[in-house]
Design a protein around this motif. Structure first.
Motif, mmCIF file in Angstrom:
data_model
loop_
_atom_site.group_PDB
_atom_site.id
_atom_site.type_symbol
_atom_site.label_atom_id
_atom_site.label_comp_id
_atom_site.label_asym_id
_atom_site.label_seq_id
_atom_site.Cartn_x
_atom_site.Cartn_y
_atom_site.Cartn_z
ATOM 1 N N CYS A 111 1.839 -3.495 -9.088
ATOM 2 C CA CYS A 111 3.233 -3.541 -8.656
ATOM 3 C C CYS A 111 3.440 -4.484 -7.482
ATOM 4 O O CYS A 111 4.558 -4.878 -7.189
ATOM 5 C CB CYS A 111 3.729 -2.156 -8.297
ATOM 6 N N ASP A 137 6.256 2.470 -6.686
ATOM 7 C CA ASP A 137 6.952 1.779 -7.783
ATOM 8 C C ASP A 137 6.705 2.441 -9.130
ATOM 9 O O ASP A 137 7.635 2.820 -9.816
ATOM 10 C CB ASP A 137 6.511 0.318 -7.842
ATOM 11 N N CYS A 138 5.435 2.575 -9.503
ATOM 12 C CA CYS A 138 5.171 3.093 -10.850
ATOM 13 C C CYS A 138 4.775 4.562 -10.827
ATOM 14 O O CYS A 138 4.672 5.193 -11.871
ATOM 15 C CB CYS A 138 4.100 2.256 -11.548
ATOM 16 N N CYS A 189 1.619 5.139 -5.685
ATOM 17 C CA CYS A 189 2.401 3.912 -5.777
ATOM 18 C C CYS A 189 3.867 4.304 -5.882
ATOM 19 O O CYS A 189 4.258 5.056 -6.776
ATOM 20 C CB CYS A 189 1.970 3.084 -6.982
ATOM 21 N N CYS A 248 0.657 -0.233 -5.712
ATOM 22 C CA CYS A 248 -0.602 -0.518 -6.385
ATOM 23 C C CYS A 248 -0.729 -2.008 -6.672
ATOM 24 O O CYS A 248 0.234 -2.760 -6.559
ATOM 25 C CB CYS A 248 -0.716 0.292 -7.669
HETATM 26 ZN ZN LIG Z 1 2.300 0.653 -9.194
#
Ligand SMILES: [Zn+2]
Ligand SMILES: [Zn+2]
Length: 125
Positions: free
Chosen positions: A123, A87-88, A85, A120
């Motif tokens: 996110c 983002d995270c 992912c 994910c």
């Molecule tokens: Zn994520």
């Protein structure tokens, strides 16, 4: 104080192993180890080692500057692909069937260290 650090390394690894589906920041790791307090500088040092030893993946969390860490079990991970992912920083282990499907359909032999990128479920929202 070698044995002291060995013990801390073990609790760190145990914590990451039992939560291997998640990625943690250093702060979250320290919080997770609250039963067995380890100083921030020691956690940093140990995590750097574990990354060097390829036991742990380190990725940048989204657009921030902080790193997240996730345990990677290498024997099993040789046989499947991973999706990360962006983002995270969470890393998912894909079923080895995915690799077979791609290989059967394209004839490609996939480098097992390939990392697919995406967002994910958490996110995406
Ligand atoms: Zn994520
Ligand atoms: Zn894996």
């Amino acid at each position: 104080m070698k044995t002291y650090h060995t013990h801390q390394r073990k609790s760190l690894l145990d914590f990451l192993k039992t939560n291997s589906e998640k990625a943690f920041t250093i702060e979250e790791i320290i919080e997770g180890l609250s039963g067995d307090p380890i100083s921030q500088s020691t956690v940093y040092r140990l995590m750097t080692k574990l990354v060097e030893e390829n036991l742990v993946h380190r990725t940048v969390k989204g657009n921030s500057r902080s790193f997240v860490y996730q345990y990677i079990s290498d024997e099993k991970c040789e046989n499947h692909l991973h999706i990360k992912c962006t983002d995270c920083g969470k890393v998912y282990h894909l079923d080895s069937g995915v690799t077979s499907i791609i290989q059967n359909n394209t004839g490609f032999e996939i480098d097992s260290h390939t990392l697919l990128l995406g967002k994910c479920g958490e996110c995406k929202e």
